[in-house]
Scaffold this active site. Sequence first.
Site, short mmCIF file in Angstrom:
data_model
loop_
_atom_site.label_atom_id
_atom_site.label_comp_id
_atom_site.label_asym_id
_atom_site.label_seq_id
_atom_site.Cartn_x
_atom_site.Cartn_y
_atom_site.Cartn_z
CG ASP A 2 58.21 48.00 109.97
OD1 ASP A 2 58.44 47.40 111.02
OD2 ASP A 2 59.02 48.78 109.44
CD1 TRP A 7 47.96 43.01 104.97
CD2 TRP A 7 47.48 41.15 106.15
NE1 TRP A 7 47.44 42.08 104.10
CE2 TRP A 7 47.13 40.93 104.79
CE3 TRP A 7 47.28 40.13 107.06
CZ2 TRP A 7 46.60 39.73 104.34
CZ3 TRP A 7 46.73 38.93 106.61
CH2 TRP A 7 46.40 38.74 105.27
CG HIS A 19 53.52 37.55 112.82
ND1 HIS A 19 54.17 38.74 112.61
CD2 HIS A 19 53.06 37.59 114.11
CE1 HIS A 19 54.12 39.47 113.71
NE2 HIS A 19 53.44 38.80 114.62
CB SER A 47 64.46 44.32 115.97
OG SER A 47 63.47 44.53 116.97
CB SER A 48 67.99 43.13 119.73
OG SER A 48 68.10 44.51 119.39
NE ARG A 53 56.85 43.13 117.92
CZ ARG A 53 56.68 43.08 116.61
NH1 ARG A 53 56.21 41.96 116.04
NH2 ARG A 53 56.96 44.12 115.85
CG LEU A 113 68.95 36.55 96.37
CD1 LEU A 113 69.35 37.98 96.07
CD2 LEU A 113 67.43 36.41 96.41
NE ARG A 170 60.59 50.76 109.23
CZ ARG A 170 60.90 50.93 110.51
NH1 ARG A 170 61.99 51.57 110.84
NH2 ARG A 170 60.14 50.43 111.46
NE ARG A 176 60.57 53.86 114.21
CZ ARG A 176 59.24 53.84 114.02
NH1 ARG A 176 58.67 54.84 113.37
NH2 ARG A 176 58.51 52.85 114.48
CB SER A 178 63.74 50.60 113.43
OG SER A 178 62.64 51.48 113.43
CD GLU A 189 70.59 57.33 97.27
OE1 GLU A 189 69.54 57.99 97.45
OE2 GLU A 189 71.73 57.85 97.22
#
Length: 224
Positions: A2, A7, A19, A47-48, A53, A113, A170, A176, A178, A189
Amino acid sequence: MDGNRRWARNRALPRALGHKAGVEAVRRAVQACADAGIGWLTLFAFSSENWQRSADEVRDLTGLLRLYLRHEVSTLAKNGVRLRVIGERERFGRETMAAIAEAEAATAHNTRLNLTVALSYGARAEIAAATRALAAEVAAGTLDPAAIDEAAISARLSTSGMPDPDLIIRTSGEQRLSNFLLWQAAYAEFVFLDVLWPDFDAAHLDQALTEYRRRARRFGVGAG
């Protein structure tokens, strides 16, 4: 991840540059995780709900996604990173879907990774899809309802074959989930960092890992 828009707004810059700066933070995060010996990294990139937006912002985001896939695949492959995408990729159109498939194929044999990017992803929709799959198997007579357990549900999620997250970070001060990995995060955690995503770097990752190492993970067993 987020804070891209904030920013840019804080710097009186166009939203698209926020972005773009977020993509640079992705590069840093992937490298930092690989350097730290972390085997699995999942990034919640789109996210869905983000489809709500403005059309201009969605166009900027999807264009940046295609640009990232086009220019970063060789670097990911060279650095031993395997890329996977979860979510409703078909909503991005054929060009982006093809770019995703090519990137996944080009990095499929890497093991340093495992990088999973959640695109057009929503955990509630994921759980609903898994439920529909189970219901269809029961209706077809190929699955006994009594055999439906946690493992059966997990096997039909988009994260099937992946370990559940140990740590969820986050950024930007939000506290949260989300709609992110609701099923998988049962015993994760959480670390909340008051840093906008474009500023996230190896030091912030180390801060989160240090906090994680302080935690006593009991998985419901109790304090003992």
